[in-house]
Design an enzyme around this catalytic site. Structure first.
Site, PDB file in Angstrom:
ATOM      1  N   ARG A   1       8.195 -31.138  25.301  1.00  0.00           N
ATOM      2  CA  ARG A   1       7.846 -32.013  26.425  1.00  0.00           C
ATOM      3  C   ARG A   1       6.557 -32.748  26.135  1.00  0.00           C
ATOM      4  O   ARG A   1       5.719 -32.271  25.365  1.00  0.00           O
ATOM      5  CB  ARG A   1       7.727 -31.213  27.723  1.00  0.00           C
ATOM      6  CG  ARG A   1       6.731 -30.061  27.685  1.00  0.00           C
ATOM      7  CD  ARG A   1       7.155 -28.992  28.692  1.00  0.00           C
ATOM      8  NE  ARG A   1       6.201 -27.898  28.822  1.00  0.00           N
ATOM      9  CZ  ARG A   1       6.100 -26.893  27.952  1.00  0.00           C
ATOM     10  NH1 ARG A   1       6.837 -26.860  26.865  1.00  0.00           N
ATOM     11  NH2 ARG A   1       5.230 -25.921  28.165  1.00  0.00           N
TER      12      ARG A   1
ATOM     13  N   TYR B   1       3.206 -29.588  23.541  1.00  0.00           N
ATOM     14  CA  TYR B   1       4.210 -28.523  23.519  1.00  0.00           C
ATOM     15  C   TYR B   1       5.444 -29.020  22.769  1.00  0.00           C
ATOM     16  O   TYR B   1       5.682 -30.221  22.677  1.00  0.00           O
ATOM     17  CB  TYR B   1       4.604 -28.154  24.949  1.00  0.00           C
ATOM     18  CG  TYR B   1       3.470 -27.636  25.802  1.00  0.00           C
ATOM     19  CD1 TYR B   1       3.015 -26.328  25.662  1.00  0.00           C
ATOM     20  CD2 TYR B   1       2.858 -28.447  26.752  1.00  0.00           C
ATOM     21  CE1 TYR B   1       1.989 -25.848  26.461  1.00  0.00           C
ATOM     22  CE2 TYR B   1       1.834 -27.963  27.556  1.00  0.00           C
ATOM     23  CZ  TYR B   1       1.402 -26.659  27.406  1.00  0.00           C
ATOM     24  OH  TYR B   1       0.393 -26.183  28.195  1.00  0.00           O
TER      25      TYR B   1
ATOM     26  N   ASP C   1     -11.490 -27.803  34.863  1.00  0.00           N
ATOM     27  CA  ASP C   1     -11.732 -28.153  33.457  1.00  0.00           C
ATOM     28  C   ASP C   1     -13.222 -28.400  33.190  1.00  0.00           C
ATOM     29  O   ASP C   1     -13.994 -28.673  34.109  1.00  0.00           O
ATOM     30  CB  ASP C   1     -10.912 -29.383  33.075  1.00  0.00           C
ATOM     31  CG  ASP C   1      -9.430 -29.054  32.965  1.00  0.00           C
ATOM     32  OD1 ASP C   1      -9.107 -27.901  32.621  1.00  0.00           O
ATOM     33  OD2 ASP C   1      -8.601 -29.941  33.246  1.00  0.00           O
TER      34      ASP C   1
HETATM   35  C1  LIG Z   1       0.578 -29.544  31.669  1.00  0.00           C
HETATM   36  C2  LIG Z   1       1.095 -30.255  30.519  1.00  0.00           C
HETATM   37  C3  LIG Z   1       2.468 -30.315  30.272  1.00  0.00           C
HETATM   38  C4  LIG Z   1       3.479 -29.644  31.163  1.00  0.00           C
HETATM   39  O1  LIG Z   1       3.333 -28.265  31.116  1.00  0.00           O
HETATM   40  P1  LIG Z   1       4.325 -27.344  31.944  1.00  0.00           P
HETATM   41  O2  LIG Z   1       3.758 -25.970  31.776  1.00  0.00           O
HETATM   42  O3  LIG Z   1       5.668 -27.526  31.339  1.00  0.00           O
HETATM   43  O4  LIG Z   1       4.292 -27.828  33.357  1.00  0.00           O
HETATM   44  C5  LIG Z   1       2.894 -30.988  29.160  1.00  0.00           C
HETATM   45  N1  LIG Z   1       2.035 -31.585  28.325  1.00  0.00           N
HETATM   46  C6  LIG Z   1       0.711 -31.527  28.527  1.00  0.00           C
HETATM   47  C7  LIG Z   1      -0.201 -32.179  27.545  1.00  0.00           C
HETATM   48  C8  LIG Z   1       0.189 -30.870  29.625  1.00  0.00           C
HETATM   49  O5  LIG Z   1      -1.132 -30.840  29.833  1.00  0.00           O
END
Ligand SMILES: *Cc1c(COP(=O)(O)O)cnc(C)c1O
Length: 517
Positions: free
Chosen positions: A140, A137, A317
């Site tokens: 993050r 993302y 998954d």
């Molecule tokens: C789940 C996840 C996140 C965090 O996702 P949120 O929806 O912000 O909780 C970040 N990076 C990866 C690769 C994920 O699988």
């Protein structure tokens, strides 16, 4: 003295007369195998780790194993088995359906392959700029610190590496992860996972937290851990003191069934809450364990009573070992239908399917928007009450412009996604090779020679930016989205996964381990 309509004073008086009963400290009864273990040892997380059960013989001492479990435990190529004595003590020795037992004791059929099964179904290792850092993302990252856990969930999404000490992440990997983060200012949220970050030696954990806190653009640190569930003894005052030093720290636990919420877990959660750590829960929808509205309702109610906010409910998954745990997606939608509106909004998790192939989490829910016409939206509630919302006819989406122009824009160039279509950053999202395919090998001819005819008109400015599948803009016209400048260094890591193979990721364990306590 109770009166039908007590005054505030009377109520206060009653409170003083009837203090909440506290009784002696509740504990989960221990199987006879451990009856003689002194409390001091039982309550020591190092003792719990050192005395985990993993063999058929050990488990047969406390559980009446079924033939299928015996088959599962005897399989050579099974995913690692390890169960803390505490978690094993929650198992009903005589109930083959015990939800605790089914999560940690293998069954013969878990090795059965199924259509769509993959080793790395979320393509995490493919979307890692450096080993153990998954940057999917824009803002993050997921940071894998270890492959070790306190106990091992049979349906583990990361069974390709988890449980295998040879696959764990080295000091060199960790430094590379930190380097990437230092050089990637768009990352404001780091999610620590593994394996389980809370099995790290205390000094290692503090080293990780302090190193991350030294990076200014990292706003929040999140920990994903099942340690409180498998080994609540780890939630010591010392650990809470460490966490407090590095706030804001958020923690997601992983509880799947109400039976896992014991007095021991409740006390651990209370400590974390007192340490100021906001708590969430992520559960996985598991056939025969929690694929029931009633069980999910009891679970989320128990969670919120413990100040834990149900965060995600995951569709299982498509990984090896998980086949017999998978449900249909319809079951997940039915569970949300049975919760939303029926109970506190705080208690309702978001049901998500983590996209096979690596698209990230996709929320799925019942359809509440039933129909639309210009100015009218027809909605239904959880009871089936159907109503119309008359939209304003004089809504001015530009009323916000003055404030909007002062708001912070985030540089996510090329990562605007579907929102990018709405914001005007892009005009389409195309499958790879779309333009070439639709040229049908055409030579240049009188009708296709003028490319200007496909440029969209907008406010007198030609629209730029066609996104292809890799998120790159075509770059043949000016950048019209205006924002996103001024932030740099953060791009170029996204998309374009072609050509990056996963080799190199396996080398991590050659380096030095993190400093030991
Ligand atoms: C789940 C996840 C996140 C965090 O996702 P949120 O929806 O912000 O909780 C970040 N990076 C990866 C690769 C994920 O699988």
């Amino acid at each position: 003295m109770k009166t039908p309509n007590p005054t505030i004073e009377e109520l206060q008086q009653q409170d003083e007369e009837e203090p909440p009963s506290r009784g002696s400290i509740a504990t989960t009864p221990r199987p006879t195998l451990w009856a003689d273990v002194p409390d001091e040892q039982w309550n020591d997380w190092r003792w719990q780790l050192a005395h985990r059960l993993n063999s058929l013989d050990e488990l047969a001492q406390i559980i009446n194993l079924t033939p299928e479990e015996i088959e599962g435990l005897q399989a050579d190529d099974k995913f690692r088995v390890d169960i803390t004595p505490y978690f094993a003590s929650l198992i009903d020795p005589n109930d083959p359906h015990c939800p605790v037992r089914r999560q940690v004791i293998p069954q013969g059929r878990e090795l059965k392959a199924f259509t769509g099964m993959m080793e790395d179904s979320l393509a995490e290792d493919k979307h890692s700029p450096v080993p153990g850092l998954v940057h999917r993302y824009p803002d993050r990252v997921l940071m894998l610190l270890t492959t070790q856990c306190a106990s091992y969930c049979r349906y583990c999404t990361r069974s390709r590496i988890v449980g295998n000490p040879a696959m764990t992440f080295s000091r060199v990997d960790f430094e590379a992860q930190l380097d990437y983060l230092r050089n990637t200012p768009q990352v404001r949220d780091v999610l620590l996972s593994g394996g389980d970050p809370l099995v790290l030696a205390p000094k290692q954990l503090e080293y990780v937290l302090s190193s991350l806190r030294a990076i200014e653009h990292i706003e929040i640190i999140r920990i994903g851990s099942r340690v409180p569930v498998f080994m609540p003894q780890r939630i010591t005052d010392d650990l809470c003191d460490v966490l407090k030093k590095y706030h804001p720290i958020w923690l997601n636990i992983h509880v799947n069934h109400p039976k896992e919420i014991t007095p021991e877990l409740s006390r651990a959660l209370e400590k974390l809450a007192f340490a100021g750590v906001p708590l969430g829960n992520q559960s996985v929808l598991l056939a025969g364990i929690n694929d029931s509205v009633d069980i999910q309702r009891e679970l989320v109610h128990k969670l919120v009573r413990n100040r834990v906010r149900p965060y995600y409910l995951y569709q299982c998954d498509m990984v090896k070992g998980a086949g017999h745990f998978r449900t249909t997606i319809a079951k997940g939608i039915e569970i949300i239908e049975g919760l939303r509106g029926h109970t506190s909004g705080y208690a309702v998790p978001t049901y998500v399917v983590d996209a096979p192939g690596g698209g990230g989490k996709i929320p799925v829910m019942p359809q509440y928007l039933i129909s639309q016409a210009p100015g009218k939206v027809v909605l239904r509630n959880y009871e089936g009450y159907i109503t119309v919302y008359d939209e304003p006819t004089d809504y001015d989406p530009h009323a916000i412009d003055a404030l909007q122009s002062q708001a912070v824009h985030r540089a996510e160039v090329g990562q605007g996604g579907v929102y990018g279509l709405l914001s005007g950053e892009a005009e389409s999202i195309k499958p790879e090779g779309f333009d070439t395919l639709h040229q049908r090998h055409a030579a240049q001819h009188r009708l296709n020679v003028d490319t200007a005819k496909w440029v969209r008109y907008k406010d007198g400015v030609p629209m730029p930016n066609i996104i292809n599948q890799n998120g790159h803009t075509n770059g043949n016209s000016q950048n019209g989205n205006g924002n996103g400048n001024g932030h740099h260094g953060a791009n170029g890591h996204n998309g374009a996964s072609n050509g990056h193979s996963t080799n190199g990721h396996e080398n991590g364990h050659n380096g030095k381990p993190l400093p030991k306590s």
